[in-house]
Design an enzyme around this catalytic site. Structure first.
Site, PDB file in Angstrom:
ATOM      1  N   GLY A   1     -69.319 -10.617 -12.775  1.00 10.56           N
ATOM      2  CA  GLY A   1     -70.507 -10.811 -13.585  1.00 10.56           C
ATOM      3  C   GLY A   1     -71.751 -10.958 -12.751  1.00 10.56           C
ATOM      4  N   PRO A   2     -72.883 -11.052 -13.421  1.00 11.60           N
ATOM      5  CG  PRO A   2     -74.437 -10.967 -15.132  1.00 11.60           C
ATOM      6  CD  PRO A   2     -72.997 -11.087 -14.875  1.00 11.60           C
ATOM      7  N   PRO A   3     -75.299 -12.430 -11.013  1.00  7.03           N
ATOM      8  CG  PRO A   3     -76.843 -11.755  -9.434  1.00  7.03           C
ATOM      9  CD  PRO A   3     -76.295 -11.394 -10.753  1.00  7.03           C
ATOM     10  N   GLY A   4     -75.472 -15.966 -10.453  1.00 10.51           N
ATOM     11  CA  GLY A   4     -75.960 -17.228 -11.008  1.00 10.51           C
ATOM     12  C   GLY A   4     -75.387 -17.619 -12.350  1.00 10.51           C
ATOM     13  CB  VAL A   5     -73.237 -16.143 -14.876  1.00 14.77           C
ATOM     14  CG1 VAL A   5     -74.432 -15.331 -15.332  1.00 14.77           C
ATOM     15  CG2 VAL A   5     -72.295 -15.300 -14.055  1.00 14.77           C
TER      16      VAL A   5
ATOM     17  CE  LYS B   1     -70.036 -13.747  -9.998  1.00 13.91           C
ATOM     18  NZ  LYS B   1     -71.443 -13.898 -10.376  1.00 13.91           N
TER      19      LYS B   1
ATOM     20  CB  SER C   1     -77.111   5.156 -22.254  1.00 14.30           C
ATOM     21  OG  SER C   1     -77.601   4.558 -21.090  1.00 14.30           O
TER      22      SER C   1
ATOM     23  CE  LYS D   1     -77.252   0.294 -21.718  1.00 17.12           C
ATOM     24  NZ  LYS D   1     -76.729   1.539 -22.331  1.00 17.12           N
TER      25      LYS D   1
HETATM   26  N1  LIG Z   1     -72.308 -22.656 -17.659  1.00 18.66           N
HETATM   27  C1  LIG Z   1     -72.896 -23.388 -16.712  1.00 18.66           C
HETATM   28  N2  LIG Z   1     -72.990 -24.723 -16.856  1.00 18.66           N
HETATM   29  C2  LIG Z   1     -73.556 -25.462 -15.900  1.00 18.66           C
HETATM   30  N3  LIG Z   1     -74.061 -24.991 -14.759  1.00 18.66           N
HETATM   31  C3  LIG Z   1     -73.985 -23.662 -14.541  1.00 18.66           C
HETATM   32  C4  LIG Z   1     -73.384 -22.812 -15.496  1.00 18.66           C
HETATM   33  N4  LIG Z   1     -73.424 -21.560 -15.026  1.00 18.66           N
HETATM   34  C5  LIG Z   1     -74.016 -21.633 -13.810  1.00 18.66           C
HETATM   35  N5  LIG Z   1     -74.345 -22.888 -13.514  1.00 18.66           N
HETATM   36  C6  LIG Z   1     -74.976 -23.337 -12.281  1.00 18.66           C
HETATM   37  O1  LIG Z   1     -75.756 -22.302 -11.762  1.00 18.66           O
HETATM   38  C7  LIG Z   1     -75.708 -22.278 -10.338  1.00 18.66           C
HETATM   39  C8  LIG Z   1     -75.329 -20.917  -9.818  1.00 18.66           C
HETATM   40  O2  LIG Z   1     -73.977 -20.610 -10.129  1.00 18.66           O
HETATM   41  P1  LIG Z   1     -72.985 -19.900  -9.109  1.00 18.66           P
HETATM   42  O3  LIG Z   1     -73.411 -20.098  -7.726  1.00 18.66           O
HETATM   43  O4  LIG Z   1     -71.613 -20.290  -9.477  1.00 18.66           O
HETATM   44  O5  LIG Z   1     -73.217 -18.399  -9.503  1.00 18.66           O
HETATM   45  P2  LIG Z   1     -72.334 -17.129  -9.158  1.00 18.66           P
HETATM   46  O6  LIG Z   1     -71.878 -16.595 -10.469  1.00 18.66           O
HETATM   47  O7  LIG Z   1     -71.308 -17.448  -8.172  1.00 18.66           O
HETATM   48  O8  LIG Z   1     -73.407 -16.164  -8.566  1.00 18.66           O
HETATM   49  P3  LIG Z   1     -73.276 -15.032  -7.401  1.00 18.66           P
HETATM   50  O9  LIG Z   1     -72.652 -13.842  -8.062  1.00 18.66           O
HETATM   51  O10 LIG Z   1     -74.680 -14.769  -7.001  1.00 18.66           O
HETATM   52  O11 LIG Z   1     -72.448 -15.618  -6.327  1.00 18.66           O
HETATM   53  C9  LIG Z   1     -74.739 -23.332  -9.941  1.00 18.66           C
HETATM   54  O12 LIG Z   1     -75.427 -24.479  -9.554  1.00 18.66           O
HETATM   55  C10 LIG Z   1     -73.976 -23.600 -11.228  1.00 18.66           C
HETATM   56  O13 LIG Z   1     -73.486 -24.915 -11.279  1.00 18.66           O
END
Ligand SMILES: Nc1ncnc2c1ncn2[C@@H]1O[C@H](COP(=O)(O)OP(=O)(O)OP(=O)(O)O)[C@@H](O)[C@H]1O
Ligand SMILES: [Mg+2]
Length: 823
Positions: A371-375, A377, A693, A736
């Site tokens: 998935g996308p960054p910062g979600v 994972k 698309s 999208k």
């Molecule tokens: N559902 C959520 N609830 C609480 N905090 C979240 C949630 N999703 C993300 N965060 C917070 O957002 C920040 C970024 O998440 P994380 O580093 O896990 O992203 P990632 O998916 O690994 O990104 P990347 O692909 O760039 O590595 C973290 O501090 C995380 O705790």
């Protein structure tokens, strides 16, 4: 020795002194200690009478007050030579034994007396006697060599002329049983007596042989241990000498490793290798370069958790609680993890009942979070470890290009190290951690071998029990490790790896979700991080919403967290300087902390334009919108600019063909189409827009430009078209839509065939936007153009369509874009 018997004739009755456990024979002079009243009285009686006393053995030495029946019938008559009273009342008597006697009757008064008759010795057959005597001497000599008899006694015995006397003395000095000694006393015929002693000597000889054998075995055992010990000690001394006599700590170093290794309980194969290295180290000069290599190796080996594991927490309820505590939403992921736990728990219970092989308990799928960054994972993987009660290690695979990154270098390399997996295991300190293989999609390859091939072995449950790091050179069991991988671009994961993993998709968050995450998780976290108390900083919902829409544009929440952190820091400063006590941030005040908004939603303040339509695209880092612009100018042909991929170029041609074939119906001037340069531009940075698309957006933009009818700015569209005007399905609808929503779009035009995908979109979002499923390009135009299809099909004044249309430059967007997008 003079025979005192010859001078004193044997009286008919004599006092009896019973003795325990021993027999004395004629011609011997012996001390006898007496403590029993019975014996002392008898001695006194002898002293007062003929000075003759009978020494006779008790059959049972434990009887204290013996009667006649408790004594043997044959004893030794002795002359009392001397008697001494000890202060404690006991008596010591020196006697000279004179003759074998048979007791005919015992009588008991204050002491025992016996009626006796002398036993005369019979010589037996003289030849036999001579033979027996010779045999006796020889046998005695060998037995005496066993060393059980003192040298003096041996000599005294060997010097005896008389075979009877000799037999008596042998019987006396050797360790025979009382019955045997008594039998020798009772043997009146010499040949019998000698034969008896010979038999006893035989047995003795055998016993001695066995004893010698046992002694030899014991000694051998001890010798082996001692030998090693001595050798080692010697080596230490030699080493000490070589090093100029200093302390010799180095010898102990090997010992210290040995002790640690013993405590590890290593598998045999590993132990062998390690022992070998320790022995090499012990033999080596401590300053040798090689020694330091071995030392590093042994340190690695002894620090790995060969047998250390943490206890799994398999309580599903508890785990669910921990997962919820750290992360909002992500229900699919959490469910999957809880299922995993439940399965693991059932398996373990079955294994405990013996219904399942213990090795099977650990088998499970390897999850990959995409998935996308910062979600979340990476961060949820950490929570998973926490909820399982396991150690957590993150291994960044980004940039791992060589096989040795995973599997280590052979020890022959200078500066060799174990690979990242083994390093991770050491960091974890247990053999069952959760290992996060972060960014598996960023694995590279080089001529040094493919790291993904090594990873395959790591992840394959059939092989990872024997994972062999090149540096360790011995297998380490990875089967208890729980591996989780993450990736932004699942397509870039090597297919063989992907095959072994179960994909769990994370999607972008919509605004409401971000709001919740910010309120419940990010803000409290940033408060703590910046030393603030909960009542010192708060945000209104409107402030957070504005923060989300005007200061961040991302699929995840990483920047959001950063911006909240920035505000928190600034507030902390104001509070620390005493300027304020607490702060409530409203949407109006945001720019005070964060400056001008960095993003303005596309649709905001924008107007309906001729020749500009809004398309949608998605990349693995999230969805977004793009603009398709068309201008019609004098000239010839179709010009395409912007990073258009081949598929997009075909879409553009198809759009043009559609416009031409419907020119009549749409009241478009065919001549003008033929004699103009039609320029289609997709101004969206460096995205190679592959993926069919954007057909809908292109045809709308083109027809708008040709007809002069503006396109609605609050409508975004996705979908592909055929030459005959059918509207075809596309992929990535959810991302999208989320991207369009972030950009402030209210209406979505989508292929009818994609209607099913709407189910993935959260309900509240679905109800806050309007979706227009279309089957034909006409339907698309009907929604997208101001005035709809009707405006297009109504004849317009020549001015409308004839004007040269060059749209004002569309506002450039500043959103982050990554390669690999499809429009
Ligand atoms: N559902 C959520 N609830 C609480 N905090 C979240 C949630 N999703 C993300 N965060 C917070 O957002 C920040 C970024 O998440 P994380 O580093 O896990 O992203 P990632 O998916 O690994 O990104 P990347 O692909 O760039 O590595 C973290 O501090 C995380 O705790
Ligand atoms: Mg990450």
């Amino acid at each position: 020795m003079p025979n005192p018997l010859s001078s004193t004739p044997l009286p008919a009755t004599v006092p009896v002194c019973p003795v325990r456990g021993s027999v004395i024979y004629p011609t011997m002079v012996q001390h006898i200690d007496a403590s029993r009243a019975l014996s002392i009285k008898a001695i006194e009686a002898a002293l007062n009478g003929d000075k003759v006393i009978l020494i006779v053995s008790q059959r049972d030495k434990d009887v204290d007050d013996p009667q006649g029946a408790d004594l043997y019938d044959v004893g030794t008559a002795c002359n009392v030579l001397r008697v001494r009273k000890n202060p404690d009342g006991t008596v010591q008597m020196l006697v000279a034994a004179t003759a074998r006697v048979r007791v005919t009757r015992y009588e008991r008064g204050e002491y025992l007396t016996a009626a006796v008759e002398a036993l005369e010795t019979e010589p037996g057959d003289p030849v036999e006697l001579r033979a027996l005597t010779r045999e006796l001497r020889e046998k005695f000599e060998t037995v005496a060599q066993g060393g059980r008899i003192g040298a003096e006694s041996v000599q005294a015995i060997q010097s005896k002329e008389d075979p009877g006397e000799m037999a008596d003395h042998i019987a006396f000095h050797l360790d025979f049983k009382l019955e045997d000694k008594q039998a020798v006393l009772e043997a009146v015929r010499l040949t019998d007596r000698v034969r008896r002693v010979l038999t006893l000597l035989d047995t003795e000889q055998e016993v001695q042989a066995v004893q010698a054998r046992i002694r030899a075995q014991v000694k051998e055992e001890i010798d082996k241990n001692q030998r090693e010990y001595y050798l080692r000690e010697q080596m230490k001394v030699i080493q000490k000498e070589l090093q100029g006599g200093d302390d010799g700590d180095e010898g102990d170093e090997a010992e210290a490793f040995r002790a640690k290794i013993e405590a590890l309980g290593l598998p045999a194969e590993v132990k062998k290798e390690v022992d070998r290295e320790v022995n090499r180290l012990a033999r080596m000069h401590p300053d040798a370069a090689e020694a330091s290599v071995i030392r590093t190796y042994l340190t690695w080996m002894t620090e790995l958790p060969w047998n250390v594991r943490s206890e799994d927490r398999l309580d599903v309820g508890e785990a669910a609680h921990i997962l919820d505590e750290d992360h909002y939403g992500l229900e699919k992921v959490k469910d999957r993890v809880l299922e995993f736990l439940a399965v693991r728990r059932l398996r373990r219970e079955r294994a405990e009942r013996g219904e399942l092989d213990a090795a099977e308990v650990n088998k499970g799928p390897i999850l990959v979070f995409t998935g996308p960054p910062g979600v979340g994972k990476t961060s949820i993987a950490q929570s998973i470890a926490k909820s399982l009660g396991r150690k957590y290690v993150r291994i960044a695979l980004g940039g791992a290009r060589d096989e040795s990154d995973i599997r280590g270098h052979r020890r022959t390399y200078i500066g060799a190290m174990p690979g990242r997996i083994i390093q991770g295991i050491r960091t974890a300190g247990t053999k069952n951690p959760v290992i996060l293989l972060d960014e598996v999609d960023k694995l590279g390859t080089s001529y040094q071998g493919d790291p993904s091939a090594a990873l395959l072995e790591v992840l394959d449950p059939a092989q990872n029990q024997h994972f062999t790091d090149h540096y360790l050179g011995v297998p380490f069991d990875l089967s208890e490790v729980m591996f989780i991988a993450t990736a932004n671009y699942p397509e870039q994961i090597p297919p063989a790896l992907m095959d072994r993993m179960e994909v769990i998709e994370f999607s972008s968050y919509i605004e409401q979700e971000k709001l919740e995450i910010a309120k419940r998780y990010l803000l409290p976290r940033q408060l703590t991080a910046n030393g603030l108390k909960a009542n010192q900083l708060s945000f209104t919902d409107a402030a957070l919403e504005r923060l989300i829409s005007h200061y961040t544009r991302e699929a995840g929440v990483r920047n959001l967290e950063r911006e909240i952190g920035t505000v928190a820091r600034k507030v902390a400063r104001r509070i620390a300087t005493g300027e304020v006590k607490r702060v409530k941030v409203t949407d109006k005040e945001l720019d005070r902390y964060l400056g001008q908004p960095r993003f303005v939603p596309e649709s905001e303040g924008q107007e309906d334009k001729v020749g500009v339509s809004t398309g949608m695209f998605y990349t693995p880092v999230g969805g977004d919108i793009l603009f398709v612009e068309t201008s019609v100018m004098p000239g010839k042909g179709l010009v395409l600019t912007g990073q258009l991929g081949d598929v997009m170029k075909e879409s553009a041609r198809a759009a043009l063909t559609y416009a031409k074939s419907n020119a009549e119906r749409f009241h478009l001037d065919r001549d003008r189409i033929e004699n103009s340069e039609i320029h289609i531009h997709v101004p969206a940075g460096a995205i190679p827009k592959e993926g069919p698309s954007a057909g809908g957006a292109m045809v709308t933009s083109l027809i708008s430009a040709l007809s002069g009818i503006p396109v609605r700015h609050d409508v975004a569209m996705t979908g592909e078209m055929t030459l005959t005007g059918r509207y075809l399905p596309i992929g990535g609808l959810k991302e999208k839509v989320l991207g369009a929503r972030r950009a402030g779009i209210k209406h979505i035009i989508m292929p009818k065939a994609n209607e099913g995908d709407l189910r993935d979109i959260p309900l509240h979002l679905r109800s806050s936007m309007r979706f227009h499923p279309c089957e034909t390009v006409d339907q698309v135009l009907d929604v997208a153009l101001v005035g709809g299809l009707k405006a297009l099909e109504t004849p317009r004044g020549p001015a409308a369509g004839a004007a040269e249309t060059a749209p004002p430059p569309a506002k450039r967007r500043t959103s982050r874009r990554s390669p690999g997008a499809s429009a």
